[in-house]
Motif scaffolding. Structure first.
Motif, PDB file in Angstrom:
ATOM      1  N   ALA A   1      -3.533 -13.747   4.748  1.00 16.17           N
ATOM      2  CA  ALA A   1      -3.680 -14.672   3.616  1.00 16.17           C
ATOM      3  C   ALA A   1      -3.378 -16.072   4.142  1.00 16.17           C
ATOM      4  N   GLY A   2      -4.195 -17.016   3.786  1.00 19.50           N
ATOM      5  CA  GLY A   2      -4.015 -18.386   4.243  1.00 19.50           C
ATOM      6  C   GLY A   2      -2.917 -19.093   3.451  1.00 19.50           C
TER       7      GLY A   2
ATOM      8  N   LEU B   1      -2.844 -12.265  -1.632  1.00 14.09           N
ATOM      9  CA  LEU B   1      -3.879 -11.264  -1.400  1.00 14.09           C
ATOM     10  C   LEU B   1      -3.292  -9.886  -1.660  1.00 14.09           C
ATOM     11  N   THR B   2      -4.024  -9.077  -2.437  1.00 11.47           N
ATOM     12  CA  THR B   2      -3.642  -7.683  -2.655  1.00 11.47           C
ATOM     13  C   THR B   2      -4.710  -6.804  -2.035  1.00 11.47           C
ATOM     14  N   VAL B   3      -4.291  -5.917  -1.135  1.00 13.65           N
ATOM     15  CA  VAL B   3      -5.213  -5.049  -0.409  1.00 13.65           C
ATOM     16  C   VAL B   3      -4.896  -3.609  -0.762  1.00 13.65           C
ATOM     17  N   THR B   4      -5.937  -2.839  -1.097  1.00 13.32           N
ATOM     18  CA  THR B   4      -5.764  -1.398  -1.316  1.00 13.32           C
ATOM     19  C   THR B   4      -6.154  -0.702  -0.019  1.00 13.32           C
TER      20      THR B   4
ATOM     21  N   ASP C   1      -4.751   4.784  -0.644  1.00 13.38           N
ATOM     22  CA  ASP C   1      -4.513   4.325  -2.015  1.00 13.38           C
ATOM     23  C   ASP C   1      -3.174   3.621  -2.204  1.00 13.38           C
ATOM     24  N   SER C   2      -2.532   3.214  -1.143  1.00  8.76           N
ATOM     25  CA  SER C   2      -1.346   2.377  -1.294  1.00  8.76           C
ATOM     26  C   SER C   2      -1.810   0.924  -1.350  1.00  8.76           C
ATOM     27  N   HIS C   3      -0.952   0.059  -1.890  1.00  5.27           N
ATOM     28  CA  HIS C   3      -1.300  -1.354  -2.068  1.00  5.27           C
ATOM     29  C   HIS C   3      -0.410  -2.201  -1.187  1.00  5.27           C
TER      30      HIS C   3
END
Length: 153
Positions: free
Chosen positions: A120-121, A126-129, A133-135
């Motif tokens: 993330a800049g 930022l949310t990434v899956t 299936d964990s975040h």
């Protein structure tokens, strides 16, 4: 011995092949029938076959004689070069082993697994899956490298 000009070399070769086949299995009726069909297919075939028989008869006395070149040819056995014949099998086995090791080490389920990098800049969130299936939540100016394999993340 002179060769007749009525026969081509291909016809002579066919006649020699027929002579050898007939000497190998003289009582085979199907072979005899095929030979008769070949003889009648071209007027030059009987001449070619007679030439082959004459050459065979001319060479026949030599089979009972002993002379140095013939004896050496009959004793000759080519040196067996097993390594040269096995070389393709050796290379194929080595390639298979390396391919298997590479797959075991670098596949997603393997020892090394796959790695992914997320970042993330400045001033971003930022949310990434992930694939299990964990975040994963990234705050400003962060980077994370995730590596999966069969045992752990």
């Amino acid at each position: 011995m002179t060769q007749s000009s009525a026969c081509t070399q291909a016809q002579r070769d066919q006649a020699i092949a027929w002579l050898l086949r007939l000497r190998e299995t003289p009582t085979d009726p199907a072979l005899r029938q095929a030979f008769t069909a070949w003889l009648t297919a071209d007027p030059a075939h009987p001449d070619a076959y007679r030439e082959a028989e004459a050459q065979w008869a001319w060479m026949e006395p030599f089979t009972r004689q002993s002379f140095a070149a013939r004896d050496a040819a009959l004793r000759y056995r080519a040196a067996r070069n097993d390594v040269r014949r096995r070389r393709p099998a050796i290379w194929a086995t080595a390639a298979t082993v390396l391919l298997g090791l590479g797959w075991a080490v670098f596949s997603p389920q393997g020892w090394y697994g796959w790695s992914s990098t997320y970042s993330a800049g400045k001033g971003q969130r930022l949310t990434v899956t992930l694939s299990d299936d964990s975040h994963l939540e990234l705050n400003t100016d962060t980077e994370v490298r995730v590596r999966y394999n069969r045992n752990r993340r």
